[in-house]
Design an enzyme around this catalytic site. Structure first.
Site, PDB file in Angstrom:
ATOM      1  N   GLY A   1      -5.726 -21.723  63.166  1.00 26.17           N
ATOM      2  CA  GLY A   1      -6.072 -22.352  61.905  1.00 26.17           C
ATOM      3  C   GLY A   1      -5.404 -21.745  60.691  1.00 26.17           C
ATOM      4  O   GLY A   1      -5.698 -22.116  59.551  1.00 26.17           O
TER       5      GLY A   1
ATOM      6  N   GLU B   1      -7.487 -19.780  38.295  1.00 26.29           N
ATOM      7  CA  GLU B   1      -7.285 -18.498  38.967  1.00 26.29           C
ATOM      8  C   GLU B   1      -7.096 -18.656  40.469  1.00 26.29           C
ATOM      9  O   GLU B   1      -6.266 -17.981  41.090  1.00 26.29           O
ATOM     10  CB  GLU B   1      -8.477 -17.573  38.699  1.00 26.29           C
ATOM     11  CG  GLU B   1      -8.390 -16.220  39.381  1.00 26.29           C
ATOM     12  CD  GLU B   1      -7.259 -15.360  38.840  1.00 26.29           C
ATOM     13  OE1 GLU B   1      -6.341 -15.031  39.621  1.00 26.29           O
ATOM     14  OE2 GLU B   1      -7.278 -15.027  37.639  1.00 26.29           O
TER      15      GLU B   1
ATOM     16  N   GLY C   1     -14.745 -32.457  46.253  1.00 24.36           N
ATOM     17  CA  GLY C   1     -14.170 -31.922  47.480  1.00 24.36           C
ATOM     18  C   GLY C   1     -15.076 -30.856  48.062  1.00 24.36           C
ATOM     19  O   GLY C   1     -15.367 -29.854  47.403  1.00 24.36           O
ATOM     20  N   LEU C   2     -15.572 -31.097  49.279  1.00 23.50           N
ATOM     21  CA  LEU C   2     -16.481 -30.145  49.908  1.00 23.50           C
ATOM     22  C   LEU C   2     -15.906 -29.697  51.255  1.00 23.50           C
ATOM     23  O   LEU C   2     -16.617 -29.575  52.244  1.00 23.50           O
ATOM     24  CB  LEU C   2     -17.869 -30.773  50.086  1.00 23.50           C
ATOM     25  CG  LEU C   2     -19.037 -29.766  50.182  1.00 23.50           C
ATOM     26  CD1 LEU C   2     -19.205 -29.035  48.862  1.00 23.50           C
ATOM     27  CD2 LEU C   2     -20.326 -30.471  50.575  1.00 23.50           C
TER      28      LEU C   2
ATOM     29  N   LYS D   1       3.251 -21.290  43.656  1.00 24.09           N
ATOM     30  CA  LYS D   1       2.533 -20.144  43.104  1.00 24.09           C
ATOM     31  C   LYS D   1       3.430 -19.286  42.225  1.00 24.09           C
ATOM     32  O   LYS D   1       3.011 -18.815  41.158  1.00 24.09           O
ATOM     33  CB  LYS D   1       1.949 -19.318  44.251  1.00 24.09           C
ATOM     34  CG  LYS D   1       0.925 -20.077  45.081  1.00 24.09           C
ATOM     35  CD  LYS D   1       0.587 -19.342  46.374  1.00 24.09           C
ATOM     36  CE  LYS D   1      -0.371 -20.137  47.242  1.00 24.09           C
ATOM     37  NZ  LYS D   1      -0.614 -19.492  48.561  1.00 24.09           N
TER      38      LYS D   1
ATOM     39  N   GLY E   1     -14.247 -26.020  48.810  1.00 27.08           N
ATOM     40  CA  GLY E   1     -15.396 -26.640  48.159  1.00 27.08           C
ATOM     41  C   GLY E   1     -16.705 -26.166  48.753  1.00 27.08           C
ATOM     42  O   GLY E   1     -17.667 -25.874  48.029  1.00 27.08           O
TER      43      GLY E   1
ATOM     44  N   VAL F   1      -3.523 -19.318  42.779  1.00 25.16           N
ATOM     45  CA  VAL F   1      -2.536 -18.342  43.249  1.00 25.16           C
ATOM     46  C   VAL F   1      -3.248 -17.192  43.942  1.00 25.16           C
ATOM     47  O   VAL F   1      -4.124 -16.548  43.361  1.00 25.16           O
ATOM     48  CB  VAL F   1      -1.682 -17.801  42.088  1.00 25.16           C
ATOM     49  CG1 VAL F   1      -0.705 -16.735  42.593  1.00 25.16           C
ATOM     50  CG2 VAL F   1      -0.930 -18.923  41.389  1.00 25.16           C
TER      51      VAL F   1
ATOM     52  N   GLY G   1      -5.478 -16.911  46.326  1.00 26.46           N
ATOM     53  CA  GLY G   1      -6.870 -16.982  46.740  1.00 26.46           C
ATOM     54  C   GLY G   1      -7.799 -16.139  45.912  1.00 26.46           C
ATOM     55  O   GLY G   1      -7.974 -16.353  44.717  1.00 26.46           O
TER      56      GLY G   1
END
Length: 438
Positions: A185, A127, A10-11, A203, A15, A130, A132
């Protein structure tokens, strides 16, 4: 030492951020890990213009990465439930460690995944799943390990917090702010997971499992969203001294654990009430440490990548060292061998802004002379307050300056204190903005 070879699946937003952080900070990361961490292969559906894939093996088949014998760690960033579950289990079956940012995967399928990883003797790190870039999982799992956790409460969805923040500050309706969040966004075209609390419940389920040592039980979490909160609700809460926040809350009680996500009124003076915009914050109460708060960017490309790469560092350390020395005491391998190109600056070279307070004789020209001294040292004034004269005809003067070098300020203060019309030493306090921007 032999590099740790990573396969990124996943980019997209996270990613791409992970790829760029790994490549940009490769030397720093190698110093922390004690060995290089290199990208062996990337699986992507479409190119990411922010990433230079020159020299990197690519594929559109994520399972090729999971089976690649040259990949030591698979980074799962495809999202969702089913494909991600199959990918992670395939990687584990092939003896690979896994790092994931997928909170839905861990909350719903984590028990199965952790069991498979245990049987294979590999690590699953999460990590970034949850909050970020906020290292709350590591803090809860390791830093607070001595504590009996009493409760966890947090703003763990930035979209919902953005909406409630602007409803309160601007008196706008939910639908209006949601549309703005989508345009910016911050919210998906289908915002259900965010505004109805499903994302936060994923989370919270993970946090509660770590806090209390219980299995992941997402299906038992109570979930209520913010779509029915009106501008009038927000205004009335404000009149009563409260702020509405969409919280995930888990508490230990004599009867069992509470696990719930819903809009909540909290007093304005609480720290969580003052977390605005898309920021996240989690408060945790431990019996030994008391209340602690973890605040920062809960989403975004490089903030989340920060957590992903931190997990890769942990995995790399585990591969490189035996179980007696998994984490260097001061975080860096080989500390003391060199300064890493970052020598300690002498204090006189430090740059900051300043608060100055002085007592001056109430006489024309004194303030002008002070301003001239500062100007001659290249120091500009941001704000000035002159108080009423005190007993003895002394006038308190308070100055805030723009940033300058400590050496300049030392000389300016020396000259100011030598003035005949200045009584006593100048009070100097350094000022750091440390802005918490929305």
């Amino acid at each position: 030492m032999k590099p740790v070879r990573v396969g990124i699946c996943g980019l997209g937003t996270v990613g791409g951020g992970t790829f760029n952080v790994l490549t940009r900070n490769a030397d720093e990361i190698a110093r922390r890990a004690g060995r290089p961490i290199v990208i062996e292969q990337v699986a992507l559906r479409s190119p990411n213009p922010e990433c230079d894939l020159t020299g990197i093996k690519t594929t559109n088949d994520v399972f090729e990465v999971a089976r690649n014998p040259d990949v030591d760690v698979l980074v799962e960033l495809v999202g969702g439930y089913d494909l991600a579950r199959e990918l992670v289990l395939t990687a584990i079956a092939n003896g690979k460690h896994v790092v994931t940012a997928n909170k839905a995967l861990i909350a719903v399928h984590g028990n199965e995944i952790f069991q498979a990883a245990h049987e294979q003797g590999v690590i699953v790190a999460f990590e970034a799943a949850v909050a970020g870039g906020i290292p709350v999982i590591k803090s809860l799992r390791e830093g607070l390990g001595a504590n009996r956790i009493e409760w966890v409460a947090g703003i763990i969805n930035g979209t919902g917090n953005y909406i409630l923040t602007h409803m309160r500050s601007e008196g706008r309706a939910f639908e209006d702010v949601l549309a703005e969040a989508q345009a910016l966004g911050y919210a998906e075209a289908d915002p259900t997971f965010d505004v109805e609390g499903i994302d936060a419940a994923h989370k919270l389920t993970i946090l509660a499992s770590i806090a209390y040592g219980v299995p992941l039980q997402f299906e038992k979490a109570y979930t209520e969203g913010i779509s029915r909160v009106t501008a009038e609700d927000v205004e009335q809460a404000d009149n009563l001294g409260y702020t509405i926040k969409h919280l995930g809350i888990s508490k230990r009680t004599d009867a069992g654990l509470e696990l719930r996500v819903h809009p909540t009124l909290i007093p304005k003076e609480r720290l969580l009430a003052n977390v605005h915009g898309v920021k996240n914050a989690i408060a945790i109460m431990g019996d030994a440490v008391g209340p602690t708060l973890y605040y920062g960017a809960g989403a975004g490309s490089e903030p989340t990548a920060s957590a992903v790469v931190a997990d890769l560092l942990d995995v790399a350390r585990d591969i490189a060292t035996d179980h007696h020395y998994r984490v260097p005491y001061l975080a860096f391998s080989g500390i003391g061998e060199d300064d890493g190109g970052l020598p300690i600056l002498p204090m006189e070279d430090i740059v900051t802004a300043y608060y100055l307070r002085l007592l001056a004789v109430d006489r024309p020209g004194v303030l002008a002379r002070v301003a001239t001294i500062l100007s001659e040292q290249g120091i500009s004034i941001e704000a000035l307050v002159q108080k009423e004269a005190t007993e003895g005809e002394l006038v308190p003067i308070i100055l805030l300056t723009h940033s300058c070098r400590e050496k300049q300020m030392n000389e300016a203060i020396r000259q100011i204190e030598s003035m005949a019309d200045i009584a006593g030493p100048v009070t100097r306090i350094r000022v750091e903005s440390l802005d918490e921007q929305e």
